[in-house]
Design a protein around this motif. Structure first.
Motif: not given
Length: 734
Positions: A186-201, A439-444
């Protein structure tokens, strides 16, 4: 140490019953392969082997071994890879600790497992051990997507010799219970990245920001998911289910995947242990913590920690008396569903219960209807739909049932099974954010202390490969083909955005259906009930679940499945079925010197491996060997040479004798290669003429205890003595 040259075929060294069987079967394989100039070597991916490879600094020079898993991880990225992978232990914490203790007793100076590390040194040791837990092998080796199906000969045999199925009735009280909110689904969020990226949590709390994970790299086109399970919602759900089970008069059973989901599921399991003993933890929690109790380790470890405290033991007994009866792993030994997190693995436990007519074993040693508690609702609908289908229509008839094949998206650590490094038990209330390098917040997600947050990813190339494999498989078979994807689930919606354009571009969209798992389950059961066949095209977890569920219903076991992983760089990985029942097989061997493990999965994989080698290296003799393996496998089935479950009857070693004999006879009779026919004619003759002597020597050792020198780390000489007791057979094979 590592071998100097890479053998043509790698046969993995694993654990438990499959490894015992290898001590008997592998010498036969190597002898026959040598006739075609094919080398068959081994690489150690066993739990004990992985532990030893991880701590070379703790060992003497003579004790050190190479990191075979890492070496295989590189090999499977090459076109030359040809690996036969047997089922290995995906270790829970109790299994890991037990293996460490056994190795220490054998003279390996390994550090103790630090349950609660405080120093940097202890934290470093814990991190090393944690890297071995759970599904540490499969994500490394599975560099391709999965094609799993029942071999034609195996399916025909199952139809001609249908196994026993438990009866289903419409008034069965067996149910599947799952969370209706607050779970991963019920809490799942999902997105497809248009370009390569590095992320942090990061976790943002009132006290500031904590980086949970940094430097996560994703290529363009990656589907990135994030979700969490509410600890409060989980606890409320578990408490409700304990009371509901008591009211219904059924067994309480928890079904999880604490081995593959090595971070999240042991925590959920621990919540279940605490819920079951809630009054005890409320009254004695501080004292139990002082005694080293960690509910994540299970009820068995908890009882061992508190056994000398009379007050706590009395409280536990009083609590247990008020609880409903529990589903038992071993009622004779008092091993409950909550004893060890790895004892009840959902993909093995649920199909077994369904095959038995919805019955589970209770503490009284009798079968009862069961409340099957599966907290997360992502895949629970598959089992719920199956149970409801059989309540309505009655049990499946294996004699007339069609088959469900599977194409599974699993390459490059796809989906939840790749989430271990990005799963966290949240220490304080706040907001978890996944932030990209721009700087994009992909999920929160807003979270509370104790919640379980995780992220998973699935890359573009495996997704496209998966869809194309499905197109090829449907074209070859003409079977009904269903993508098990839920348009209302965030992750699945992103996959559908990949699937539909590829099907349209290939002009085959009319050949495929897309259904949510519940509807796909019903459609598949309807299809096979009519005697027709279907292909389930699924993600990684459903691949795991379905390739136990349907084979256990169709064939009585998943160990006989043909499992081919077409590695994305051109190599081949051939898997040999499931090992969920392996511990019970080892126990029987140790007590009675009878091994009921069925090597049919190994036979099927071996034939495919030889044929793959023939094509890859132009070795015509390997093709002849592969064809003869198929004939031998057919002989095993036609003449019912599979192992019996009972001591005193033919076991795994007998089946290997018959496999060698049928293989030699097939090679002697074929006309494609005169040299092979001439070489194996006398071997076939000797095996036939000495049948009574060989089977007598094999039978003579049964009934007494067998000593292999260890459970997790057996002594090779002792294991060979146990598994190769026929001097006559050994003399013929070499």
């Amino acid at each position: 140490m590592a071998e100097n040259t890479t053998p043509d075929i790698i046969y993995t060294k694993v654990d438990e019953a499959p490894e015992l069987a290898s001590a008997s079967l592998l010498p036969i394989i190597q002898r026959f392969a040598a006739a075609a100039d094919v080398t068959v070597g081994t690489k150690d991916i066993s739990l004990a082997g992985r532990i030893l490879a991880t701590f070379p600094e703790a060992l003497t020079e003579a004790q050190r071994i190479s990191d075979d898993l890492a070496e295989l991880g590189e090999l499977v990225k090459t076109p030359e890879a040809n690996v036969i992978k047997l089922p290995n232990i995906s270790a829970s914490e109790p299994q890991l600790v037990a293996a460490v203790k056994e190795l220490q007793a054998q003279g390996y100076a390994l550090p103790d497992y630090p349950y609660e590390p405080t120093t940097d040194a202890e934290k470093a040791v814990r991190a090393k051990y944690d890297s071995i837990k759970g599904s540490a092998v499969n994500p490394v080796l599975r560099g391709g997507n999965s094609d799993r199906r029942a071999a034609v000969a195996v399916k025909k045999f199952a139809q001609a010799n249908p196994h026993r199925m438990g009866d289903w009735t419409g008034d069965s009280k067996t149910v599947v219970s799952s969370m209706s909110g607050g779970d991963f689904f019920s809490n799942e969020k999902s997105a497809t990245l248009d370009s390569a990226a590095t992320a942090k949590i990061v976790l943002e709390t009132a006290d500031g920001e904590t980086v949970l994970k940094d430097g996560i790299k994703y290529p363009a086109g990656t589907v990135v998911d994030a979700t969490f399970m509410s600890a409060a919602a989980l606890d409320a759900f578990l408490a409700e289910q304990i009371e509901a089970t008591k009211a219904d008069g059924t067994l309480f059973s928890l079904h999880m995947k604490a081995t593959m989901m090595k971070v999240s599921d042991p925590i959920i399991f621990g919540h279940a242990v605490k819920a079951w003993l809630a009054p005890v933890f409320e009254a004695h929690g501080d004292k139990m913590k002082e005694l080293g109790v960690n509910p994540n380790g299970g009820l068995g470890a908890l009882l061992e920690r508190v056994k000398d405290d009379a007050e706590i033991m009395a409280a536990i007994e009083a609590c247990m008396a008020e609880r409903p009866p529990m589903y038992m792993v071993n009622s004779d030994r008092g091993i409950t569903n909550l004893h060890v997190p790895s004892d009840v693995i959902i993909d093995a436990s649920m199909p077994a219960l369904i095959r038995a007519g919805g019955k589970g074993w209770g503490p009284d040693g009798k079968e009862h209807d069961t409340n099957c508690v599966i907290p997360d609702n992502s895949y629970a609908p598959v089992y719920d739909a199956t149970i409801k289908f059989f309540k309505q229509h009655g049990k499946l008839n294996p004699a007339t049932a069609g088959t469900v094949q599977n194409l599974g998206l699993m390459a490059q650590k796809a989906e939840e099974y790749g989430s271990h490094p990005t799963t966290f038990e949240i220490p304080a209330a706040g907001t978890v954010k996944m932030i990209l390098d721009d700087g994009t917040v992909l999920h929160e997600h807003a979270v509370d202390a104790g919640d379980i947050w995780r992220s998973a990813s699935t890359r573009k190339a495996p997704i496209e490969d998966w869809v194309n494999l499905a197109i090829d498989r449907q074209r070859l078979t003409g079977y009904r083909a269903i993508f098990w994807l839920d348009a209302n689930r965030a992750h699945d919606a992103e996959l559908i955005n990949y699937v539909k354009p590829i099907l349209q571009a290939k002009g085959v969209e009319d050949k495929f259906e897309i259904m949510a798992p519940r509807e796909a389950t019903i459609a598949s059961l309807e299809t096979i009930t009519k005697g027709e066949n279907t292909i389930a095209i699924t993600g990684n977890v459903l691949r795991d679940y379905l390739t136990d569920l349907f084979p256990i219903l169709e064939l009585a076991t998943s160990a006989k499945m043909l499992s081919i992983v077409k590695l994305m760089n051109g190599g081949g990985l051939f898997e040999t079925g499931a090992g969920g029942s392996a511990p019970k097989h080892v126990q029987q061997l140790q007590e009675e010197n009878h091994l009921r493990w069925d090597s049919l999965g190994e036979f099927c994989a071996l034939g495919e491996s030889f044929k793959f080698l023939a094509e890859a290296k132009g070795n015509k003799k390997a093709q002849v060997l592969g064809d003869a393996v198929d004939a031998a496998t057919q002989g095993i089935l036609d003449h019912d040479r599979s192992p019996s479950r009972k001591v005193g009857e033919p076991d795994n070693r007998d089946s290997h004798y018959w496999f060698a004999r049928y293989w030699a006879e097939a090679l002697a009779a074929q006309s494609d290669d005169a040299e092979l026919a001439a070489e194996f004619a006398p071997i076939a003759k000797a095996l036939a003429e000495n049948e009574a002597k060989i089977t007598g020597e094999l039978a003579a050792v049964q009934g007494a205890p067998a000593d292999t020198g260890g459970y997790y780390h057996a002594d090779p000489a002792k294991m060979a003595a146990v598994m190769r007791p026929s001097a006559t057979l050994n003399g013929i094979i070499g």
